[in-house]
Design a protein around this motif. Structure first.
Motif, mmCIF file in Angstrom:
data_model
loop_
_atom_site.group_PDB
_atom_site.id
_atom_site.type_symbol
_atom_site.label_atom_id
_atom_site.label_comp_id
_atom_site.label_asym_id
_atom_site.label_seq_id
_atom_site.Cartn_x
_atom_site.Cartn_y
_atom_site.Cartn_z
ATOM 1 N N TYR A 7 -8.084 4.680 -41.709
ATOM 2 C CA TYR A 7 -7.315 2.979 -41.414
ATOM 3 C C TYR A 7 -7.946 3.296 -40.035
ATOM 4 C CZ TYR A 7 -5.752 3.120 -46.029
ATOM 5 O OH TYR A 7 -5.044 3.660 -47.204
ATOM 6 N N LEU A 8 -7.330 3.631 -38.720
ATOM 7 C CA LEU A 8 -8.036 3.232 -37.418
ATOM 8 C C LEU A 8 -9.361 3.010 -37.123
ATOM 9 C CD1 LEU A 8 -6.277 2.610 -34.178
ATOM 10 C CD2 LEU A 8 -6.483 5.512 -34.561
ATOM 11 N N MET A 9 -9.754 3.970 -37.661
ATOM 12 C CA MET A 9 -11.212 4.300 -37.538
ATOM 13 C C MET A 9 -11.855 3.016 -37.424
ATOM 14 S SD MET A 9 -12.068 6.377 -35.115
ATOM 15 C CE MET A 9 -10.647 6.590 -34.387
ATOM 16 N N VAL A 10 -11.896 2.098 -38.898
ATOM 17 C CA VAL A 10 -11.698 1.364 -39.444
ATOM 18 C C VAL A 10 -11.503 -0.256 -38.938
ATOM 19 C CG1 VAL A 10 -12.014 -0.296 -41.525
ATOM 20 C CG2 VAL A 10 -12.093 2.456 -41.770
ATOM 21 N N ALA A 11 -10.320 0.276 -38.648
ATOM 22 C CA ALA A 11 -10.121 -1.019 -37.933
ATOM 23 C C ALA A 11 -11.054 -0.742 -36.085
ATOM 24 C CB ALA A 11 -8.864 -1.185 -37.220
ATOM 25 N N VAL A 12 -11.267 0.107 -35.745
ATOM 26 C CA VAL A 12 -11.933 0.013 -34.167
ATOM 27 C C VAL A 12 -13.527 -0.174 -34.587
ATOM 28 C CG1 VAL A 12 -12.594 2.197 -32.891
ATOM 29 C CG2 VAL A 12 -10.893 2.258 -33.229
ATOM 30 N N GLY A 13 -14.011 -0.024 -36.125
ATOM 31 C CA GLY A 13 -15.397 -0.537 -36.334
ATOM 32 C C GLY A 13 -15.171 -2.589 -36.030
ATOM 33 N N GLY A 14 -14.159 -2.394 -36.960
ATOM 34 C CA GLY A 14 -14.178 -3.848 -37.325
ATOM 35 C C GLY A 14 -13.934 -4.778 -36.007
ATOM 36 N N ALA A 15 -13.250 -3.852 -34.962
ATOM 37 C CA ALA A 15 -13.063 -4.844 -33.616
ATOM 38 C C ALA A 15 -14.502 -4.837 -32.797
ATOM 39 C CB ALA A 15 -11.758 -4.335 -32.687
ATOM 40 N N LEU A 16 -14.917 -3.814 -32.968
ATOM 41 C CA LEU A 16 -16.440 -3.802 -32.410
ATOM 42 C C LEU A 16 -17.438 -4.348 -32.780
ATOM 43 C CD1 LEU A 16 -17.146 0.501 -31.827
ATOM 44 C CD2 LEU A 16 -16.082 -1.397 -30.356
ATOM 45 N N GLY A 17 -17.243 -4.026 -34.318
ATOM 46 C CA GLY A 17 -18.405 -5.546 -34.496
ATOM 47 C C GLY A 17 -17.815 -7.123 -34.185
ATOM 48 N N GLY A 18 -16.885 -6.697 -34.353
ATOM 49 C CA GLY A 18 -16.529 -8.626 -34.075
ATOM 50 C C GLY A 18 -16.757 -9.068 -32.302
ATOM 51 N N ILE A 19 -16.673 -7.742 -31.431
ATOM 52 C CA ILE A 19 -17.208 -8.316 -30.089
ATOM 53 C C ILE A 19 -18.467 -8.475 -29.841
ATOM 54 C CG2 ILE A 19 -17.413 -6.611 -27.700
ATOM 55 C CD1 ILE A 19 -14.688 -5.165 -28.948
ATOM 56 N N TYR A 20 -19.812 -7.503 -30.896
ATOM 57 C CA TYR A 20 -20.788 -7.711 -31.291
ATOM 58 C C TYR A 20 -21.333 -9.416 -31.290
ATOM 59 C CZ TYR A 20 -25.907 -7.886 -33.891
ATOM 60 O OH TYR A 20 -26.113 -8.521 -34.016
ATOM 61 N N ALA A 21 -20.509 -9.391 -32.286
ATOM 62 C CA ALA A 21 -21.053 -11.138 -32.591
ATOM 63 C C ALA A 21 -20.454 -12.078 -32.064
ATOM 64 C CB ALA A 21 -20.374 -10.927 -34.662
ATOM 65 N N THR A 22 -19.449 -12.197 -31.533
ATOM 66 C CA THR A 22 -18.769 -13.253 -30.674
ATOM 67 C C THR A 22 -19.533 -12.912 -29.267
ATOM 68 O OG1 THR A 22 -17.322 -12.931 -31.947
ATOM 69 C CG2 THR A 22 -16.495 -13.730 -30.183
ATOM 70 N N LEU A 23 -18.818 -11.549 -28.076
ATOM 71 C CA LEU A 23 -18.984 -11.506 -27.717
ATOM 72 C C LEU A 23 -20.617 -11.446 -26.773
ATOM 73 C CD1 LEU A 23 -16.018 -9.584 -26.602
ATOM 74 C CD2 LEU A 23 -15.942 -11.941 -26.041
#
Length: 678
Positions: free
Chosen positions: A344-360
């Motif tokens: 679950y932690l790795m999935v959440a880390v991936g989600g955060a990285l995807g958000g950083i890519y698309a937003t920042l």
């Protein structure tokens, strides 16, 4: 008491997904109603979700049962204390007061993060950790029962929250009422979670010793490559969620329904994929993926474009297929239950990285357009291809023994065969290569036609030449997405002729030329600057005051690149106020500075990312306080998707105002079709 765990998990999941559209809608008017507000909200919550999973992972992996209960009760108590403080300070415990509104136009992403962190940061952090903690504690209390029912219940609560918000809560309750109800729900959650933490605290020390026993040898820790795939698949799904949401909302309006629809699809694919492999067929979804991917790329160059309903269907279908691939493959790569908190932690880390890519990162990587969506599904295809290559078909049982016997002799040959590509992998690689080439070609074609392209928090602006086949009518045009903000002829004799939706025959042109105060000094306010075409109506002694949130629009209109000069050439006094128009007008009233406009032009509804917060009863109350008694509000109601005149007539009736609709067909050279309401 299994029902206590069920209540805690169901309630936390419901509150977790209910708060996102609610707080997003609350702060949306503060930042111009742009889709990037919602993208930033998603990024913030995804990052906080990662923090919640990390907290649960650390609590379960580092502390004994009693220590887990103590720490969690303390943190829950702190969150309730802060909620009480904000309840006494603000209109509701989670809606910041006006002092938190942005004062300028700098770093809106950072300002949004600050507002969200102060208002809902700690509650959301604890809500996001709850499902993992409850599953672990439930397993300790009821070892004969599976904890995965709680995971299914969590997904159900999340889906109920997303469906109910735009259907039940958003249309029937004020934001303050919604926030108060959510706060009550959070207090109930905190009490239930605190009770279960207390139960954990009271567990016998023998249970702590038992929980520290070594795990079976066969429960091997997943490899680093598997970790990388977990992160990559989760990042791809989240990046596509944010990108599709931005693509849809920039073409229509930033409204909760268009936020919730992609998020619901994202969550639905998670539920289907983790319900078992019967819902996911790699072959079927791979075929669907490549078909819908090429269709979506074709949409970029199709003119006239598909209608908005068709676009929404295609983009949401693309999101569904890609997320089913990402989440279906995640389910196939799921670890032994011992490593679920790590998973679950790795999935959440991936989600955060995807958000950083698309937003920042995307605004810096792709300055000429919203290309993160197209490259997002290219990344999905690459991951799918890698997984197809890595998959190993199980050997028949009767061959397994002989295979092990020959293993030492054929080790080198086996290593060589590992790199032999399967036919399906070759076909998939070719399709992805063609898809990437098509995207690059379209990007280069658009860039070659563009004189200037700039992208920031508020979107993509492009300047290009039009009428190239008619040198006498050669002009530069500014567009935001697919919405034209005006053009200016290059020939000196017609350079100051008002164009597009603002010609002399348009509603605003007739108003500015024939207003009773025209003989004196005309005072004009305008929400939305564009390239400043209406400034061409200015005369000496007039004041034209523009409110514009996008700093790139201001720079281009003021003459950057020498493409436009309406502002520079106008004999009127030009004033430009940066920031959201409604916030700026409210601030002026609070300071006792009513502007007393003869004409107030609302030119923000003609296309992409329509800011609906500027067309409400509350907004009109502000406009009228800035308007002279005999003043005119001129509204550009030229919109492809909404019947704005109907809403404007309703507002006119509510405020007992006279109203007229002026439709101008335009000549296709100087002016375009326009609909103005006065």
């Amino acid at each position: 008491m299994p029902y206590c765990y069920a209540i805690s998990v169901l309630l936390s999941a419901f509150l977790l997904f209910q708060i996102q559209p609610m707080i997003g809608k609350y702060i949306l008017p503060w930042f111009g109603g742009t889709p990037a507000v919602w993208s930033t909200v998603l990024l913030f919550f995804q990052a906080l979700l990662t923090g919640g999973y990390a907290y649960a992972y650390g609590l379960l992996g580092r502390l004994r049962n009693r220590q887990q209960g103590i720490v969690h009760m303390i943190v829950l108590g702190i969150s309730l204390g802060l909620l009480l403080v904000t309840a006494l300070t603000w209109n509701s415990p989670i809606t910041p007061d006006a002092s938190w509104r942005p004062q300028g136009n700098d770093l809106p992403i950072w300002t949004i993060v600050q507002v969200l962190a102060v208002s809902v940061g700690i509650p959301y952090f604890l809500l996001s950790s709850n499902s993992t903690l409850m599953q672990a504690w439930f397993s300790r209390d009821y070892q004969s029962q599976t904890p995965y029912r709680l995971y299914a219940l969590s997904n159900t609560g999340s889906l109920l929250a997303l469906i109910s918000y735009p259907v039940l809560f958003e249309p029937n309750l004020t934001l303050q009422t919604q926030a108060n109800l959510w706060s009550v729900g959070y207090v109930i959650f905190a009490l239930s979670a605190g009770y279960l933490a207390l139960r954990t605290f009271r567990r016998a020390r023998a249970d702590d010793a038992e929980s520290s026993d070594s795990q079976p040898v066969e429960d091997k820790r997943p490899s680093l490559s598997v970790h990388a795939l977990w992160v990559g698949l989760a990042a791809c799904a989240t990046a596509l969620l944010i990108s599709v949401t931005s693509q849809i909302t920039q073409e229509v309006a930033v409204v909760p329904f268009l936020w919730v629809l992609p998020l619901t699809i994202y969550l639905l694919t998670f539920i289907l994929a983790f319900s078992g492999e019967r819902w996911y067929s790699r072959r079927l979804y791979a075929i669907a993926f490549f078909i819908i991917s090429f269709v979506s790329v074709w949409m970029l160059v199709k003119w006239p474009p598909f209608n908005i309903i068709t676009q929404v269907i295609i983009y949401t279908l693309l999101l569904f297929v890609c997320c089913m691939i990402c989440h279906g493959e995640l389910f196939r790569l799921r670890p032994h239950p011992r490593f679920l908190s790590l998973f679950y932690l790795m999935v959440a880390v991936g989600g955060a990285l995807g958000g950083i890519y698309a937003t920042l990162l995307a605004p810096y990587l792709f300055t000429s357009g919203f290309w993160e969506l197209q490259w997002g599904f290219v990344a999905c295809g690459v991951l799918l291809t890698i997984l197809m290559q890595l998959e190993r078909a199980p050997a028949p049982a009767r061959r397994e023994r002989r295979k092990r016997q020959r293993q030492d002799k054929t080790r080198q040959t086996g290593e060589q065969k590992r790199w032999n590509f399967k036919p399906v992998v070759i076909a998939s690689s070719i399709a992805i290569l063609l898809l990437g080439i098509a995207i690059i070609y379209i990007m280069q074609a658009i860039s070659a036609e563009t004189l200037l392209a700039t992208r920031n928090f508020y979107g993509v602006l492009r300047v290009w030449e039009i009428n190239t086949a008619q040198p006498a009518l050669l002009a530069n045009q500014l567009a935001h997405g697919k919405t034209v903000h005006g053009f200016q002829f290059e020939a000196q004799e017609i350079r100051n002729v008002p164009t597009t939706y603002y010609a002399e025959s348009s509603g605003v042109g007739l108003t500015l030329a024939n207003h009773p105060s025209r003989a004196g000094n005309l005072r004009v306010g305008a929400l939305g600057l564009g390239i400043g075409v209406i400034a061409s109506y200015g005369q000496s002694g007039d004041v034209f005051r523009f409110y514009e949130i996008n700093p790139d629009v201001v720079r281009i209109a003021e003459g950057e690149g020498d493409y436009f000069s309406f502002i520079k050439d106008s004999p009127a006094e030009i004033q430009i106020v940066p920031g959201d128009a409604r916030v700026s007008l409210e601030r002026e009233l609070a300071g006792g500075d009513a502007e007393n406009f003869d004409v107030l032009v609302l030119d923000t509804f003609s296309g992409d990312t329509m800011p609906l917060h500027l067309l409400t009863t509350e907004a009109f109350e502000i406009y009228l306080k800035h308007l002279k008694p005999d003043g005119v509000i001129a509204i550009n109601a030229s919109n492809r998707y909404f019947n704005l005149p109907l809403e404007i007539y309703r507002l006119a009736d509510e405020f007992n105002l006279s109203a007229a609709l002026i439709e101008d067909k335009g000549d296709g050279l100087q002016s375009y079709d326009s609909v103005w309401m006065l």
